[in-house]
Design an enzyme around this catalytic site. Sequence first.
Site, PDB file in Angstrom:
ATOM      1  N   GLY A  18       0.325  24.038  -5.013  1.00 34.95           N
ATOM      2  CA  GLY A  18       1.319  23.337  -4.193  1.00 34.95           C
ATOM      3  C   GLY A  18       2.672  23.284  -4.848  1.00 34.95           C
ATOM      4  N   ARG A  22       4.350  17.260  -4.597  1.00 33.14           N
ATOM      5  CA  ARG A  22       3.456  17.179  -3.430  1.00 33.14           C
ATOM      6  C   ARG A  22       2.209  16.370  -3.764  1.00 33.14           C
ATOM      7  NH1 ARG A  22       8.077  19.763  -2.139  1.00 33.14           N
ATOM      8  NH2 ARG A  22       8.001  20.607  -0.013  1.00 33.14           N
ATOM      9  N   ARG A  51       3.678  23.069 -21.227  1.00 36.45           N
ATOM     10  CA  ARG A  51       5.055  23.566 -21.190  1.00 36.45           C
ATOM     11  C   ARG A  51       5.962  22.650 -22.023  1.00 36.45           C
ATOM     12  NH1 ARG A  51       9.100  20.967 -18.656  1.00 36.45           N
ATOM     13  NH2 ARG A  51       7.919  20.697 -16.745  1.00 36.45           N
ATOM     14  N   ARG A 108      -0.886  34.776  -9.200  1.00 35.50           N
ATOM     15  CA  ARG A 108      -1.336  33.802 -10.208  1.00 35.50           C
ATOM     16  C   ARG A 108      -2.778  33.347  -9.927  1.00 35.50           C
ATOM     17  NH1 ARG A 108       0.931  29.804 -13.574  1.00 35.50           N
ATOM     18  NH2 ARG A 108       2.444  31.394 -14.061  1.00 35.50           N
ATOM     19  N   ARG A 224     -15.165 -12.773  -9.925  1.00 42.32           N
ATOM     20  CA  ARG A 224     -16.569 -13.166  -9.732  1.00 42.32           C
ATOM     21  C   ARG A 224     -16.592 -14.430  -8.889  1.00 42.32           C
ATOM     22  NH1 ARG A 224     -19.675 -13.500 -15.381  1.00 42.32           N
ATOM     23  NH2 ARG A 224     -21.437 -14.110 -14.045  1.00 42.32           N
ATOM     24  N   HIS A 225     -17.695 -14.655  -8.206  1.00 41.99           N
ATOM     25  CA  HIS A 225     -17.891 -15.922  -7.481  1.00 41.99           C
ATOM     26  C   HIS A 225     -17.753 -17.091  -8.463  1.00 41.99           C
ATOM     27  CE1 HIS A 225     -21.746 -16.147  -9.519  1.00 41.99           C
ATOM     28  NE2 HIS A 225     -21.860 -14.830  -9.256  1.00 41.99           N
ATOM     29  N   ASN A 231     -26.139 -19.795 -12.499  1.00 41.03           N
ATOM     30  CA  ASN A 231     -25.317 -19.619 -13.710  1.00 41.03           C
ATOM     31  C   ASN A 231     -25.545 -20.806 -14.643  1.00 41.03           C
ATOM     32  OD1 ASN A 231     -22.552 -18.238 -11.840  1.00 41.03           O
ATOM     33  ND2 ASN A 231     -23.990 -17.131 -13.135  1.00 41.03           N
ATOM     34  N   ARG A 275     -23.200 -17.265  -2.915  1.00 47.08           N
ATOM     35  CA  ARG A 275     -22.197 -17.706  -3.895  1.00 47.08           C
ATOM     36  C   ARG A 275     -20.846 -17.005  -3.730  1.00 47.08           C
ATOM     37  NH1 ARG A 275     -26.453 -14.884  -6.152  1.00 47.08           N
ATOM     38  NH2 ARG A 275     -26.132 -13.357  -7.833  1.00 47.08           N
ATOM     39  N   GLU A 295     -25.238  -8.294  -5.948  1.00 45.09           N
ATOM     40  CA  GLU A 295     -25.421  -8.092  -7.400  1.00 45.09           C
ATOM     41  C   GLU A 295     -26.554  -7.091  -7.688  1.00 45.09           C
ATOM     42  OE1 GLU A 295     -24.374  -7.652 -10.070  1.00 45.09           O
ATOM     43  OE2 GLU A 295     -24.266  -9.442 -11.332  1.00 45.09           O
ATOM     44  N   HIS A 361     -19.798  -9.917  -8.096  1.00 42.40           N
ATOM     45  CA  HIS A 361     -20.730 -10.356  -9.136  1.00 42.40           C
ATOM     46  C   HIS A 361     -20.438  -9.580 -10.413  1.00 42.40           C
ATOM     47  CE1 HIS A 361     -23.266 -12.207  -5.971  1.00 42.40           C
ATOM     48  NE2 HIS A 361     -22.764 -11.226  -5.254  1.00 42.40           N
TER      49      HIS A 361
END
Length: 409
Positions: A18, A22, A51, A108, A224-225, A231, A275, A295, A361
Amino acid sequence: MPTFASSNNQKLALVMVGLPARGKSYIARKLARYLRWRGIETRVCNVGMYRRELVGAQVSHDFFDPNNPEGLADRMRVARLALDDMLRWLELGGQIGILDATNSTRERRAWITKACAERGAKVVFIETICNDHAVIDRNVRETKLHSPDYVGVEPDAAVRDFLARIAHYERAYQTVEDDEGMYVKVIDEGKKVIVHEIDGDVLSRVVFFLMNLRTKRRPLWLVRHGESIFNVEDRIGGDSELSPRGHAFARSLAAFMQTRRNDEPISVWTSQLKRTIQTAQNLREQPVSHRALDEIDAGICDGLTYSEVRRRYPDEFAARSKDKLNYRYPRGESYGDVIQRLDPVIIEIERHERPILIIGHQGILRALYAYLMDTPPRECPHLPMPLHTVLELTPNAYGCTERRFPLAC
Ligand code: F6P
């Protein structure tokens, strides 16, 4: 780690094609990040970098004039070095090499195809075509002006020089034709995609990814929740409610998002577990719940504490500690499985035009973060993902800038 069903040993060379500005490097890097995240060893070889190293960064547009024999010889020399490095890397165990350069003539490309065939790599051209001057102008200003080629150059002079460089390429440019083999053409930022002779699982995913890639930059928040009852008890998995502290966090999160959203509509995604949905309940937006964001499934260990897992299933505990990425809970999932399950979420993130808040999660956010920040899969299961902390990821030219906001609750 599971990659793609038919990812065999065929080495692939994805060859960008290209005119300058682009979006080739943007696509090449995003694609490489996606493939690495899917467990495929991928590397981008950017001919511009060679280069800059060999000829120097600050060459004037004349260097790129197709009628300048010294420029042509130097450009061929750096292209040869880049291609050779890419092929050597594939021979040493790499799976997909991406050659990032204009590769804008048939001659090329024929030379590249021949060199790759001789060293056992299959070529696929990825051509980016864009005729929208507003997009080209934006690409020049957002990326090229900040490139080492124009350090210390006054912006208007840099834009003039770059447009002259594009004009040189335009004179010699030849679009990819069917007789050159496999190709994908991405036209006007994915509005139209043309595919020729593409087959196999990996290349189909590549095409699908390219079809969904947008260039609009918008922030993404991962959180996270709030703290859940599980937890507090140090239990994994389950579908427990938020603790009082978790509810306080949900309120803090809503107040925090008011300060970050710039009055723009945002999308809020949660899992289907209580949660995360409860954590979204004070936000202005109605969340969308995705099962893919649930999760990691801890299988027979779901609902246990880590010490209970160690006591009841010592072999499982040891196996997970040894290889957390590939370990799969009996009747549950591994991190590799999670990454596979999140693939459609990543595609949706790339397609989505609005800022997104993902309330998820620990395991899920690690996997999403690994994609967004290009973290090696092996590190993914160990990434720190603390509770009550919002990660704000803002896209820059080719990646994301990260900020972490711990919220009081
Ligand atoms: O402990 C919270 C939690 O989200 C669990 O539900 C889940 O099993 C775990 O984190 C994932 O983290 P790790 O992979 O480190 O066990």
